[in-house]
Design an enzyme around this catalytic site. Structure first.
Site, PDB file in Angstrom:
ATOM      1  N   HIS A   1       4.062 -20.061 -14.699  1.00 51.68           N
ATOM      2  CA  HIS A   1       4.279 -21.587 -15.140  1.00 51.68           C
ATOM      3  C   HIS A   1       3.120 -22.000 -16.087  1.00 51.68           C
ATOM      4  O   HIS A   1       2.183 -21.645 -16.297  1.00 51.68           O
ATOM      5  CB  HIS A   1       3.783 -22.226 -13.709  1.00 51.68           C
ATOM      6  CG  HIS A   1       4.266 -23.626 -13.734  1.00 51.68           C
ATOM      7  ND1 HIS A   1       3.441 -24.680 -14.209  1.00 51.68           N
ATOM      8  CD2 HIS A   1       5.452 -24.362 -12.915  1.00 51.68           C
ATOM      9  CE1 HIS A   1       4.277 -25.885 -14.006  1.00 51.68           C
ATOM     10  NE2 HIS A   1       5.641 -25.672 -13.147  1.00 51.68           N
TER      11      HIS A   1
ATOM     12  N   ASP B   1      -2.357 -18.564  -8.977  1.00 54.09           N
ATOM     13  CA  ASP B   1      -1.444 -19.665  -9.028  1.00 54.09           C
ATOM     14  C   ASP B   1      -0.574 -19.463  -7.876  1.00 54.09           C
ATOM     15  O   ASP B   1       0.312 -18.594  -7.976  1.00 54.09           O
ATOM     16  CB  ASP B   1      -0.600 -19.898 -10.351  1.00 54.09           C
ATOM     17  CG  ASP B   1       0.519 -21.007 -10.089  1.00 54.09           C
ATOM     18  OD1 ASP B   1       0.385 -21.536  -8.703  1.00 54.09           O
ATOM     19  OD2 ASP B   1       1.368 -21.118 -10.923  1.00 54.09           O
TER      20      ASP B   1
ATOM     21  N   GLN C   1       3.879 -21.394  -5.369  1.00 55.32           N
ATOM     22  CA  GLN C   1       5.125 -20.956  -4.585  1.00 55.32           C
ATOM     23  C   GLN C   1       4.684 -20.042  -3.518  1.00 55.32           C
ATOM     24  O   GLN C   1       5.995 -19.452  -3.034  1.00 55.32           O
ATOM     25  CB  GLN C   1       6.098 -20.441  -5.677  1.00 55.32           C
ATOM     26  CG  GLN C   1       6.275 -21.454  -6.948  1.00 55.32           C
ATOM     27  CD  GLN C   1       6.988 -22.425  -6.399  1.00 55.32           C
ATOM     28  OE1 GLN C   1       7.790 -22.505  -5.343  1.00 55.32           O
ATOM     29  NE2 GLN C   1       7.240 -23.388  -7.458  1.00 55.32           N
TER      30      GLN C   1
ATOM     31  N   LYS D   1       4.600 -29.117  -2.372  1.00 55.53           N
ATOM     32  CA  LYS D   1       5.537 -27.826  -1.981  1.00 55.53           C
ATOM     33  C   LYS D   1       5.368 -27.636  -0.732  1.00 55.53           C
ATOM     34  O   LYS D   1       6.223 -26.438  -0.498  1.00 55.53           O
ATOM     35  CB  LYS D   1       5.249 -27.035  -3.169  1.00 55.53           C
ATOM     36  CG  LYS D   1       5.455 -27.354  -4.592  1.00 55.53           C
ATOM     37  CD  LYS D   1       5.328 -26.240  -5.614  1.00 55.53           C
ATOM     38  CE  LYS D   1       5.236 -26.554  -6.915  1.00 55.53           C
ATOM     39  NZ  LYS D   1       6.329 -27.348  -7.662  1.00 55.53           N
TER      40      LYS D   1
ATOM     41  N   CYS E   1       9.324 -25.420 -16.537  1.00 51.49           N
ATOM     42  CA  CYS E   1       7.839 -25.325 -17.159  1.00 51.49           C
ATOM     43  C   CYS E   1       7.682 -23.751 -17.120  1.00 51.49           C
ATOM     44  O   CYS E   1       6.489 -23.497 -16.664  1.00 51.49           O
ATOM     45  CB  CYS E   1       7.073 -25.810 -16.014  1.00 51.49           C
ATOM     46  SG  CYS E   1       7.518 -27.604 -16.007  1.00 51.49           S
TER      47      CYS E   1
END
Lengths: 414, 175
Positions: A128, A204, A207, A230, A372
């Protein structure tokens, strides 16, 4: 042996999310954009409402009752989030605005203090922008080198040249779950290789944390970024987990109130970690909401959450292929065991915007665009894809609505 | 709530399926200008060739959704063979149609009809001298303003054309 977790009762879960009772265009709302932002259960909304109605005051300041309560709720939220991700202690969790601010905290604080001309940062082609642009910007400012691990044709990162790419690197920045492909890179293997090469590792996990059991120590990472909105929590709060000694060695990112120990006319000293990185009044109500979201997820069990979303992803991959065959291109690993509950696709040569617009009329919310992740879009050779993504409140009927609505797009554009 | 028929008029779909003036021109002599929509990754490339203040040729390439592609196709048909002054008047009239409706969206109560705002009403809101600029097929795009997210799709090629005209006229003026 893997223990099979109890299946989620999605019909009951749906009732916990007031927005899912809403209709658009006279149709039931079918929300398939949780990778962009999840919906919120009543428990989260009520926790925040209750906090404002009964407790609100600024934290770490007042000696009166509600100020102490607010401080306790805020710090309990930190402890809860720390437990949820397997952190060694709450002090290793810095609250940020979102995952983007968490990666930027690493870039502005750790990287600018530790990296200089010629130092190597390794990122991947599937990142991302939040875990890629900071490293491009650092290159421009500090003269660091940016190397990139590429995507292979099977939807996984190509690791054949891993040792070469990591040679001499100071930082590896990698996603735990691609927000476009659902790809789940082998974070532990990558982290071990990076450490062997002398690099620190930033993961990261935006998700990942909302959808899988998380144990930051099993990632083997040094920094882990994720966000509350999220994972059923409110917007405006995210977190950076980092090893304590790293946080202690890092200079502050934002400065002002709250992060300070002492200020004189000619200098200042900083607060202990993690407060050193939380300048200004923090998102207190949001922390309370995030804690309620963690409670909600823990009550379901993250193994059950993953099993549900994996099974729904398998169903969706099967249904889309069965109905649309060669007309639909699904990006990422074909095996649902190797991907998160995210399905990016192209249909014939119909633009993702047009698909999304037609789906909207059927009440089906999917994301259309570059997500993104423009370097990845270039690698895939597309300007945009449509993306359906799943959460605990989605079921097979939602997938069926998606499949059916694509037929309407075909009728118009196919 | 607006329906798909407000957005995807038949003439829009026709231009999407059979885009006019699609292709490239050698540059130079043609001016080549790129436009991007950073939100969705759409791109449009306008190739513009002027001769004596007239758009002698114009080609469009790039990729995007049905709205951006059909808007570019209709735009090319509308301005090809026109003087630069006429083309600029058309650009103003088109932008005016888009922004007029955008403002109106905020004004009336939800569900109020936007029908009946023809090009004549619209042009009256534009720059002086735009009165009576015929938008023709382009009027089919006025439904786009009911879908605010898509307005940028429709206007991308027009911004790019305006830029191409600036560059072409600067080149023509020469050092």
């Amino acid at each position: 042996m893997e223990v099979t977790p109890a299946a989620l009762d999605v019909a009951r879960i749906k009732k916990d999310f007031p927005i899912l009772e809403r209709q658009v265009y006279g149709k039931r709302l079918v929300y398939l954009d949780s990778a962009a932002s999840s919906q919120k259960p009543l428990a989260v909304l009520e926790a925040m409402q209750r906090y404002y109605e009964t407790t609100h005051a600024n934290v770490h300041r007042g000696v009166y009752a509600i100020a102490e309560e607010a401080t306790r709720l805020y710090e309990e939220a930190r402890a809860k989030v720390a437990r949820f991700i397997g952190a060694g202690s709450p002090e290793e969790v810095v609250f940020t605005r979102n995952a983007t601010e968490a990666t930027n905290l690493v870039a502005y604080s750790w990287a600018r203090a530790n990296l200089g001309p010629g130092d190597v940062v390794v990122a991947t082609e599937i990142e991302h922008h939040a875990n890629f642009v900071p490293w491009l910007q650092l290159r421009g400012e500090k003269g660091t080198e940016l190397r990139v691990l590429r995507l292979a044709d099977d939807g996984q990162l190509g690791l054949d040249d891993l040792a070469q790419v990591l040679a001499g690197a100071k930082l590896l920045a990698v996603t735990a779950a691609s927000n476009v492909l659902g790809t789940l890179p082998p974070v532990r293997q990558l982290a071990d290789a990076a450490h062997a090469a002398g690099a620190l590792v930033l993961v990261d996990a935006a998700q990942w944390v909302p959808h899988m059991p998380t144990d930051v120590s099993s990632f083997g990472a040094d920094f882990v970024a994720f966000t509350g909105h999220k994972m059923l929590g409110p917007t405006g709060i995210g977190a950076l987990w980092a090893r304590r000694e790293l946080l202690e060695s890092m200079p502050p990112f934002l400065t002002g109130g709250e992060m300070i120990r002492d200020v004189r006319l000619d200098g200042f000293s900083t607060n202990d970690v993690p407060w050193k990185f939380e300048a200004g009044t923090p998102p207190i109500a949001e922390a309370v909401g995030l804690a309620a979201a963690v409670d909600y997820l823990e009550a379901l069990g993250m193994a059950a959450v993953r099993a549900h979303e994996r099974s729904l992803t398998a169903y969706a991959l099967g249904a889309l292929k069965e109905h649309y065959g060669e007309d639909i291109v699904i990006y990422g690993p074909p095996d649902p065991a190797l991907r998160a509950g995210i399905i990016s696709f192209s249909y014939k040569d119909v633009h993702a915007h047009d698909i999304s617009q037609v789906l909207d009329q059927a009440g089906v919310c999917v994301r259309a665009g570059h997500h993104c992740a423009k370097p990845l879009m270039r690698r895939l050779g597309v300007s945009a894809t449509a993306r359906a993504s799943f959460s605990i409140y989605n079921d097979e009927a939602d997938v069926d609505a998606l499949v059916e609505a694509i037929a309407a797009a075909d009728a118009l554009f196919g | 709530m607006p329906g798909l028929e407000d957005l995807y008029r038949e003439i829009i779909l026709d231009h999407y399926r059979n885009p006019r003036n699609r292709g490239e021109l050698p540059s130079p002599p043609a001016v080549r200008t790129e436009g991007f929509n950073p939100l969705c990754g759409d791109e449009v490339v306008v190739y513009l060739k002027l001769a004596d203040g007239v758009i002698a040729d114009l080609k469009i390439s790039g990729q995007g959704c049905s709205i951006s592609q059909s808007s570019a196709s209709m735009m090319s048909a509308a301005v090809k063979g026109k003087t630069t002054a006429e083309a600029r008047a058309t650009i103003r009239a088109f932008r005016s149609m888009m922004s007029l409706h955008e403002q109106q969206l905020d004004a009336p109560p939800a569900g109020a009809s936007l029908e009946g705002n023809g090009a004549d009403d619209v042009a009256a809101e534009g720059q002086p001298g735009d009165q009576g600029v015929p938008l023709g097929d382009l009027e089919a795009l006025q439904g786009v303003v009911k879908f605010p997210v898509r307005i940028k799709c429709a206007t991308l090629c027009w911004h790019t054309l305006a830029q191409a005209l600036d560059e072409a006229e600067a080149t023509a003026a020469g050092p």
